[in-house]
Design a protein around this motif. Sequence first.
Motif, PDB file in Angstrom:
ATOM      1  N   ASP A   1       0.799  -1.232   0.000  1.00  0.00           N
ATOM      2  CA  ASP A   1       0.000   0.000   0.000  1.00  0.00           C
ATOM      3  C   ASP A   1       0.828   1.277   0.000  1.00  0.00           C
ATOM      4  OD1 ASP A   1       0.856   0.227   2.629  1.00  0.00           O
ATOM      5  OD2 ASP A   1      -1.146   0.170   3.509  1.00  0.00           O
TER       6      ASP A   1
ATOM      7  N   GLU B   1      -9.756   2.500   3.004  1.00  0.00           N
ATOM      8  CA  GLU B   1      -8.609   3.160   3.640  1.00  0.00           C
ATOM      9  C   GLU B   1      -8.901   3.393   5.100  1.00  0.00           C
ATOM     10  OE1 GLU B   1      -5.791   6.204   1.573  1.00  0.00           O
ATOM     11  OE2 GLU B   1      -7.239   7.375   2.725  1.00  0.00           O
TER      12      GLU B   1
ATOM     13  N   ARG C   1      -3.955   6.097   6.485  1.00  0.00           N
ATOM     14  CA  ARG C   1      -4.061   5.749   5.069  1.00  0.00           C
ATOM     15  C   ARG C   1      -3.742   4.283   4.807  1.00  0.00           C
ATOM     16  NH1 ARG C   1      -1.525   8.105   1.052  1.00  0.00           N
ATOM     17  NH2 ARG C   1      -3.451   8.376  -0.133  1.00  0.00           N
ATOM     18  N   LYS C   2      -3.890   3.444   5.824  1.00  0.00           N
ATOM     19  CA  LYS C   2      -3.646   2.014   5.655  1.00  0.00           C
ATOM     20  C   LYS C   2      -4.731   1.404   4.776  1.00  0.00           C
ATOM     21  CE  LYS C   2      -1.663  -1.877   6.162  1.00  0.00           C
ATOM     22  NZ  LYS C   2      -0.355  -2.056   5.493  1.00  0.00           N
ATOM     23  N   LEU C   3      -4.310   0.660   3.735  1.00  0.00           N
ATOM     24  CA  LEU C   3      -5.267   0.041   2.824  1.00  0.00           C
ATOM     25  C   LEU C   3      -5.589  -1.386   3.252  1.00  0.00           C
ATOM     26  CD1 LEU C   3      -4.015   1.148  -0.721  1.00  0.00           C
ATOM     27  CD2 LEU C   3      -5.950   2.052   0.591  1.00  0.00           C
TER      28      LEU C   3
ATOM     29  N   THR D   1      -9.824   3.399  -4.003  1.00  0.00           N
ATOM     30  CA  THR D   1     -10.735   2.757  -3.058  1.00  0.00           C
ATOM     31  C   THR D   1     -12.161   2.748  -3.608  1.00  0.00           C
ATOM     32  OG1 THR D   1     -11.082   4.871  -1.916  1.00  0.00           O
ATOM     33  CG2 THR D   1      -9.338   3.439  -1.076  1.00  0.00           C
TER      34      THR D   1
ATOM     35  N   ARG E   1      -0.210   3.060  -5.890  1.00  0.00           N
ATOM     36  CA  ARG E   1      -1.652   3.330  -5.869  1.00  0.00           C
ATOM     37  C   ARG E   1      -2.131   3.814  -7.242  1.00  0.00           C
ATOM     38  NH1 ARG E   1      -3.510   5.131   0.137  1.00  0.00           N
ATOM     39  NH2 ARG E   1      -1.960   3.920   1.305  1.00  0.00           N
TER      40      ARG E   1
END
Length: 448
Positions: free
Chosen positions: A42, A91, A95-97, A145, A47
Motif C-alpha cells: 500500500d 482506507e 491511510r492504511k489500505l 478505493t 496506488r
Amino acid sequence: MASSFSSSSSSLKFTVRRCEPQLVRPAIPTPHEVKLLSDIDDQEGLRFHLPMIQIYRKQTSMAKKDPVRVIRQALSQTLVFYYPFAGRLREGPRRKLMVDCTGEGAMFIEADADVTLDQFGDSLLPPFPCFHQLLYHVPGSQQITDTPLLLVQVTRLSCGGFILAFSFNHTMCDGDGLSQFMNTWAEMARGATKPSIAPVWRRELLMTRDPPRITCNHREYMQIPHNMTPTTFIPYENHMVLRSFFFGPSRVAAIRGLVPPHLQHCSTFDLITACFWRCRTKALQIEAEEEVRMMVIVNARAKFNPPLPVGYYGNAFAYPAAVTTAGKLRENPFGYAVNLINKVKGEVTEEYMHSVADLMVNKGQYIPVTERSFMVSDLRYFGSRETDFGWGDAAYGGVAKGGLGPFPAVTFVVPFKNAKGEEGVVLPIWLPPEAMNRFTKELGTCVL
C-alpha cells in the motif's frame, strides 16, 4: 450493443462497439472478511491501475467457442480462489489500505471491433491504436478505493481473433503475482477446476517490524510533503510520445561488444538497461553536474530465508537506485553504467525489504524519486505471451502503454517475436517529442 466509437491512429481506423459494463462475481459464495494489505503493497507509489493487453489470433479449432463467454466464465471461476480481487479497497487510519472482501466482482466489458489483426500491421506492440477503446475506462474505475480492483474488456475482431485488455490495482499484486493470477484464469478457461498453484495471501510477512528500524540506504524514495496531494498529476500522454524499440540477438551482441571482458558475465537485462539509461540521459540533455538515478525492479521472493511461500501474489519487489551524475554517465565508457546496474541489483535482501516496509510506516508516505530518474522492470519471465485461454500463445502479451501511474519514466522489458520471426525483447518508452528524436539517434549509434 450499447454504444459505438470510431478512432484512428495514423492510417488505421476502426469502430469498437461495446456492451454496458457488468460485474462478474465469483462463481460460488466466497468469504466476507477484511484483509490488510502489506506495507509494501500500500505504499504511495503503487496506488494506480496498470493497463495490460493480450492479443490472440484466430484458431480454427476454437471456431465454435466465443472468447467473451469463455474468458468471462473463467474469470468468475478464478475469483473463487482469488476472491479478494472481487472485493473493494478501503482506507483506514494513517491511510492504511485493506481489502473488504465483499464479492461484488470485477468489471467486465464485452465488445466487437470491425478490424483484423493484419490491419494492425507487423508491429503488434505499444503504442496500440485506439487503446482507450480497447479498454474503456468506466467512470470512477481509476479510483483506488471503493471501485473494482480489476477492469476487463474482451474485444472480438472481424478476423476471428480477439484482444483481452485489462487493468488491475497495483496494490493487490506485482508482476509475479499477476502472472500467477493470469495462469489460473487461463487454466480455468481450458477446463481446470482448481489452480495448479494455490494463491497465498500472508501479507503479514511484509508488514513493518515492531519497532520499525530503517537499516538500509533507500536512494529510490523521497518523502511526500504534508501539504502535497500525492496522487495529483498531469497525464503524461498530453505532452509526451510513446515508442517501442525491439532488441533481437544482433542488437544485444552489438551492445555486449561495448563492455570489457570483466563485465561479459552481465545479463542481457543489464546491457539493455544501461544502453537505455545512457541514451535517455543524453536525449534529455541533463546538465553534467545533476544527479541521475537508475532504479531496477528486483523480485525479492527468493531473497527471504525461508523464501516467501509459493503462491504468494502480493507485491514483493524493490527498486534500488544506482546514482551518479549525468556527466559521469555520458563521459565514462559504457561499462561504467553496466557495472552500476549490476551492482545495485545485489542490494536487495530480506533485510532491505523489511527496511522498506519500516520506512513506509516510520516516517510517513514515500514515493519514488521522479526527477532525473529512470526505472526498468524485466517482464521476460512472467509468461504473459504464453498465457493460453485455448487460443494458443498471444501475438503480444504484456504492458499496454509503459509508464507506471504518475511516473512515466518507466520501461518494461517484454518478450516479443518480430515480423521476421526473430525472438527478442521490446521496450516501450515515453519521452517529449524532441527528446524522442534525439533518443532514437543515440540508440542507433549505440547498437549499429
